[in-house]
Design a protein around this motif. Structure first.
Motif, PDB file in Angstrom:
ATOM      1  N   ILE A 136       0.835  -1.135  -0.166  1.00 50.07           N
ATOM      2  CA  ILE A 136       0.034   0.036  -0.004  1.00 50.07           C
ATOM      3  C   ILE A 136       0.893   1.327   0.005  1.00 50.07           C
ATOM      4  O   ILE A 136       0.794   1.971   1.112  1.00 50.07           O
ATOM      5  CB  ILE A 136      -0.935  -0.054   1.162  1.00 50.07           C
ATOM      6  CG1 ILE A 136      -1.932  -1.553   0.993  1.00 50.07           C
ATOM      7  CG2 ILE A 136      -1.778   1.186   1.206  1.00 50.07           C
ATOM      8  CD1 ILE A 136      -2.784  -1.559   2.251  1.00 50.07           C
ATOM      9  N   PRO A 137       1.547   1.313  -1.034  1.00 50.89           N
ATOM     10  CA  PRO A 137       2.497   2.673  -1.134  1.00 50.89           C
ATOM     11  C   PRO A 137       1.748   4.010  -0.729  1.00 50.89           C
ATOM     12  O   PRO A 137       0.577   4.103  -1.359  1.00 50.89           O
ATOM     13  CB  PRO A 137       3.143   2.423  -2.444  1.00 50.89           C
ATOM     14  CG  PRO A 137       2.155   1.709  -3.366  1.00 50.89           C
ATOM     15  CD  PRO A 137       1.483   0.726  -2.743  1.00 50.89           C
ATOM     16  N   ASP A 138       2.433   5.026  -0.689  1.00 53.10           N
ATOM     17  CA  ASP A 138       2.318   6.509  -0.561  1.00 53.10           C
ATOM     18  C   ASP A 138       2.106   7.143  -1.973  1.00 53.10           C
ATOM     19  O   ASP A 138       1.456   8.080  -1.933  1.00 53.10           O
ATOM     20  CB  ASP A 138       3.015   7.021   0.517  1.00 53.10           C
ATOM     21  CG  ASP A 138       3.098   6.565   1.839  1.00 53.10           C
ATOM     22  OD1 ASP A 138       1.997   6.382   2.446  1.00 53.10           O
ATOM     23  OD2 ASP A 138       4.140   5.940   2.114  1.00 53.10           O
ATOM     24  N   LEU A 139       2.548   6.685  -2.871  1.00 55.94           N
ATOM     25  CA  LEU A 139       2.615   7.135  -4.203  1.00 55.94           C
ATOM     26  C   LEU A 139       3.176   6.070  -5.182  1.00 55.94           C
ATOM     27  O   LEU A 139       3.967   5.326  -4.913  1.00 55.94           O
ATOM     28  CB  LEU A 139       3.610   8.514  -4.291  1.00 55.94           C
ATOM     29  CG  LEU A 139       3.796   9.016  -5.731  1.00 55.94           C
ATOM     30  CD1 LEU A 139       2.658   9.729  -6.107  1.00 55.94           C
ATOM     31  CD2 LEU A 139       4.940  10.019  -5.679  1.00 55.94           C
ATOM     32  N   ILE A 140       2.284   6.184  -6.344  1.00 59.30           N
ATOM     33  CA  ILE A 140       2.967   5.335  -7.633  1.00 59.30           C
ATOM     34  C   ILE A 140       2.914   5.968  -8.635  1.00 59.30           C
ATOM     35  O   ILE A 140       2.455   7.100  -9.035  1.00 59.30           O
ATOM     36  CB  ILE A 140       1.436   4.279  -7.780  1.00 59.30           C
ATOM     37  CG1 ILE A 140       1.340   3.461  -6.570  1.00 59.30           C
ATOM     38  CG2 ILE A 140       1.954   3.360  -9.132  1.00 59.30           C
ATOM     39  CD1 ILE A 140      -0.130   2.658  -6.664  1.00 59.30           C
ATOM     40  N   ILE A 141       4.080   5.757  -9.373  1.00 62.12           N
ATOM     41  CA  ILE A 141       4.330   6.320 -10.756  1.00 62.12           C
ATOM     42  C   ILE A 141       4.399   5.066 -11.693  1.00 62.12           C
ATOM     43  O   ILE A 141       4.946   4.140 -11.523  1.00 62.12           O
ATOM     44  CB  ILE A 141       5.786   6.954 -10.678  1.00 62.12           C
ATOM     45  CG1 ILE A 141       5.635   8.156  -9.639  1.00 62.12           C
ATOM     46  CG2 ILE A 141       6.098   7.563 -12.036  1.00 62.12           C
ATOM     47  CD1 ILE A 141       7.340   8.542  -9.334  1.00 62.12           C
ATOM     48  N   ILE A 142       3.542   5.287 -12.851  1.00 60.06           N
ATOM     49  CA  ILE A 142       3.139   4.002 -13.432  1.00 60.06           C
ATOM     50  C   ILE A 142       3.209   4.399 -15.101  1.00 60.06           C
ATOM     51  O   ILE A 142       2.732   5.552 -15.469  1.00 60.06           O
ATOM     52  CB  ILE A 142       1.834   3.408 -13.314  1.00 60.06           C
ATOM     53  CG1 ILE A 142       1.862   2.114 -13.904  1.00 60.06           C
ATOM     54  CG2 ILE A 142       0.797   4.358 -13.413  1.00 60.06           C
ATOM     55  CD1 ILE A 142       0.875   1.079 -13.313  1.00 60.06           C
TER      56      ILE A 142
END
Length: 146
Positions: A66-72
């Protein structure tokens, strides 16, 4: 062709101090992903960065951490980033997601917006925009709570 790098309206989330934050970076280009991870580790030495190379991996890691931020990235082999974003936002609507793509056409921006991404960056402009958006997403609420 007009440049359509725009920030989508950013949803405010309750995030811990960036030193305790977890970021997931997902891109199927191994060299690009590792290079950008090095840039981010230099800028944010205490940020915990995890990497994935496909949409399925993004879903697995998101469920585990459950990351705090996702870059995809949008275009990946097994599952588009847009599909992964929709699934993630359905389960974890509070996680901010930055779309990163080689495509800066309006239809990609609109598709990212429809998938509920929080920001859209063309890879052509990544170095000038990425850190500003990460700062805004990970630090903004922390600054407001001081």
């Amino acid at each position: 062709m007009r440049n359509h790098n725009k920030k989508l309206p950013i949803s405010k989330s309750i995030l811990p101090n960036i030193k305790e934050s977890v970021l997931l970076f997902v891109d199927d280009n191994d060299l690009f992903r590792s290079t950008m991870t090095k840039y981010m580790k230099n800028r944010y030495p205490s940020l915990k960065i995890f990497e994935g190379n496909c949409g399925e991996k993004a879903l697995q890691i998101t469920k585990q951490l459950i990351p705090d931020l996702i870059i995809i990235d949008i275009n990946m082999k097994d599952m588009s980033g847009l599909t992964a974003i929709s699934i993630i936002k359905n389960e974890y609507p509070f996680i901010p997601i930055i779309v990163l793509t080689n495509h800066d056409e309006t239809e990609y921006y609109e598709a990212a917006k429809k998938a509920q991404a929080d920001a859209f960056i063309s890879k052509k402009n990544i170095l000038s925009e990425l850190f500003e958006i990460i700062d805004e997403l990970l630090l903004n609420d922390n600054e407001l709570n001081k």
